[in-house]
Enzyme design. Structure first.
Site, PDB file in Angstrom:
ATOM      1  N   LYS A   1      -4.025 -49.940 -68.960  1.00 15.94           N
ATOM      2  CA  LYS A   1      -3.157 -48.845 -68.526  1.00 15.94           C
ATOM      3  C   LYS A   1      -1.922 -48.849 -69.423  1.00 15.94           C
ATOM      4  O   LYS A   1      -0.869 -49.390 -69.065  1.00 15.94           O
ATOM      5  CB  LYS A   1      -2.800 -49.056 -67.050  1.00 15.94           C
ATOM      6  CG  LYS A   1      -2.234 -47.855 -66.355  1.00 15.94           C
ATOM      7  CD  LYS A   1      -2.180 -48.115 -64.850  1.00 15.94           C
ATOM      8  CE  LYS A   1      -1.248 -47.152 -64.148  1.00 15.94           C
ATOM      9  NZ  LYS A   1      -1.587 -45.744 -64.294  1.00 15.94           N
TER      10      LYS A   1
HETATM   11  N1  PPE Z   1      -6.734 -42.861 -63.729  1.00 17.50           N
HETATM   12  C1  PPE Z   1      -5.580 -42.748 -64.392  1.00 17.50           C
HETATM   13  C2  PPE Z   1      -5.578 -42.198 -65.752  1.00 17.50           C
HETATM   14  C3  PPE Z   1      -4.405 -43.173 -63.764  1.00 17.50           C
HETATM   15  O1  PPE Z   1      -3.262 -43.067 -64.418  1.00 17.50           O
HETATM   16  C4  PPE Z   1      -4.450 -43.676 -62.444  1.00 17.50           C
HETATM   17  C5  PPE Z   1      -3.193 -44.113 -61.761  1.00 17.50           C
HETATM   18  C6  PPE Z   1      -5.696 -43.764 -61.797  1.00 17.50           C
HETATM   19  C7  PPE Z   1      -6.814 -43.359 -62.486  1.00 17.50           C
HETATM   20  C8  PPE Z   1      -5.836 -44.338 -60.420  1.00 17.50           C
HETATM   21  O2  PPE Z   1      -5.597 -45.716 -60.434  1.00 17.50           O
HETATM   22  P1  PPE Z   1      -5.021 -46.484 -59.154  1.00 17.50           P
HETATM   23  O3  PPE Z   1      -3.627 -46.037 -58.980  1.00 17.50           O
HETATM   24  O4  PPE Z   1      -5.151 -47.906 -59.522  1.00 17.50           O
HETATM   25  O5  PPE Z   1      -5.867 -46.089 -58.026  1.00 17.50           O
HETATM   26  N2  PPE Z   1      -2.060 -43.365 -62.098  1.00 17.50           N
HETATM   27  C9  PPE Z   1      -0.750 -43.891 -61.799  1.00 17.50           C
HETATM   28  C10 PPE Z   1       0.317 -43.161 -62.577  1.00 17.50           C
HETATM   29  C11 PPE Z   1       0.542 -41.749 -62.249  1.00 17.50           C
HETATM   30  C12 PPE Z   1       1.757 -41.229 -62.997  1.00 17.50           C
HETATM   31  O6  PPE Z   1       2.061 -40.066 -62.844  1.00 17.50           O
HETATM   32  O7  PPE Z   1       2.416 -41.966 -63.709  1.00 17.50           O
HETATM   33  C13 PPE Z   1      -0.476 -43.922 -60.306  1.00 17.50           C
HETATM   34  O8  PPE Z   1      -1.187 -43.299 -59.536  1.00 17.50           O
HETATM   35  O9  PPE Z   1       0.457 -44.599 -59.923  1.00 17.50           O
END
Ligand code: PPE
Length: 307
Positions: free
Chosen positions: A159
């Site tokens: 990430k």
């Molecule tokens: N895909 C991506 C690309 C992503 O950034 C997130 C989280 C997810 C899937 C879901 O992952 P999880 O939060 O572990 O379930 N995105 C983070 C950032 C958003 C932002 O605007 O910055 C979040 O949800 O915190």
């Protein structure tokens, strides 16, 4: 979405005033996207504020750092404790938490190895990411003309801050076209995920979600939702999803820490199911909110109490 300022931010081992949490303009990460971060939420529970799956998020941040050869100068336990400290110090009961590890000031150029590694953790109250209306009645989405990264170009397992230029392009394209969110396909043409959320598709009685090999982040909400869906007796698989599966699905929803669990009401102007949240989506959404708010004994291991 505007940030609500709080009192303190944890930076490299100590709490500093919000206004003093600054970096130099020649910080490496600002130039090369060389940061890795997390998004975590804390919720109010009957036993006080609890951070949802804190250790899993911190572990993923260490994994992200490992991919990019960043040596974090703290242990996972130290950052777990620091995250709790930030929530506590700001007197927050429910909030969004943003830990970030980034290459700092002092070196320029593409070799990251000599760079110093800085760590910061901020927290602030943050409402629903895609709106209360979206959580209740669903959002509209559009397949993006932007593709997800090839895993050998920018690994989705990490990430990393720089990775999000791609998501931002897709988000803006969708918003300007009048949709709430974008779905991004992998270079091979499989469904990958949304700009900041994972995706689930209910079709022919089965729930499917794209694998990491299709460019999807290994979402912690996705993992929680898989467990919840299985506990509800649903058939869930991680499998490749085709664009056309979205058009013929009974239900589609997205998951993420910021977004939580949000129904999708249409994809590329094709109404999903009856155009309102379907029964499986609703059951999962309800169980998810109960879990994060500490109302389900079964999922109490997911909660990390602040006090
Ligand atoms: N895909 C991506 C690309 C992503 O950034 C997130 C989280 C997810 C899937 C879901 O992952 P999880 O939060 O572990 O379930 N995105 C983070 C950032 C958003 C932002 O605007 O910055 C979040 O949800 O915190």
């Amino acid at each position: 979405m505007p940030i609500t300022e709080t009192e303190k931010i944890w930076m490299n081992g100590k709490l500093v005033d919000w206004a003093d949490a600054r970096v130099h303009v020649l910080t490496h990460a600002l130039h090369y996207g060389s940061g890795v971060f997390e998004g975590i939420r804390a919720y109010e529970t009957p036993n006080g504020p609890a951070i949802f799956r804190l250790t899993d998020h911190i572990r993923r941040m260490f994994d992200s750092a490992r991919v990019y050869l960043m040596e974090i100068p703290f242990s996972q336990d130290e950052l777990v404790a620091a995250t709790r400290e930030v929530v506590r110090a700001n007197g927050l009961s429910s909030c969004y938490i943003r830990p970030i590890v980034y290459l700092g000031y002092g070196e320029m150029g593409l070799n990251p190895l000599p760079c110093r590694v800085d760590v910061a953790i901020a927290a602030w109250p943050w409402g629903t990411y895609l709106g209360d209306e979206g959580v209740a009645n669903g959002v509209t989405v559009k397949i993006s003309s932007w593709q997800r990264h090839d895993p050998n170009a920018v690994p989705p397992a990490a990430k990393a801050t720089g990775m999000y230029l791609n998501s931002s392009m897709a988000k803006v394209e969708a918003l300007k076209a009048g949709y709430d969110e974008a779905i991004i396909l992998s270079p091979q043409g499989y469904v990958s995920e949304c700009t900041g959320e994972n995706l689930f598709v209910v079709r022919k009685g089965r729930i499917a979600t794209p694998p990491a090999s299709a460019g999807a982040l290994e979402g912690i909400t996705k993992d929680s939702v898989i467990t919840i869906a299985q506990d509800l007796g649903f058939d869930v698989v991680e499998a490749n999803v085709l664009r056309s599966d979205l058009y013929t699905a009974d239900e589609v929803f997205l998951t993420g820490t910021a977004a939580e669990v949000v129904p999708i009401r249409s994809v590329d102007d094709r109404t999903v199911g009856e155009g309102k949240p379907g029964p499986k989506t609703k059951a999962i959404q309800e169980a998810y909110f109960a879990a994060v708010r500490g109302e389900t004994d079964r999922y109490k291991d997911w909660l990390d109490y602040v006090d």
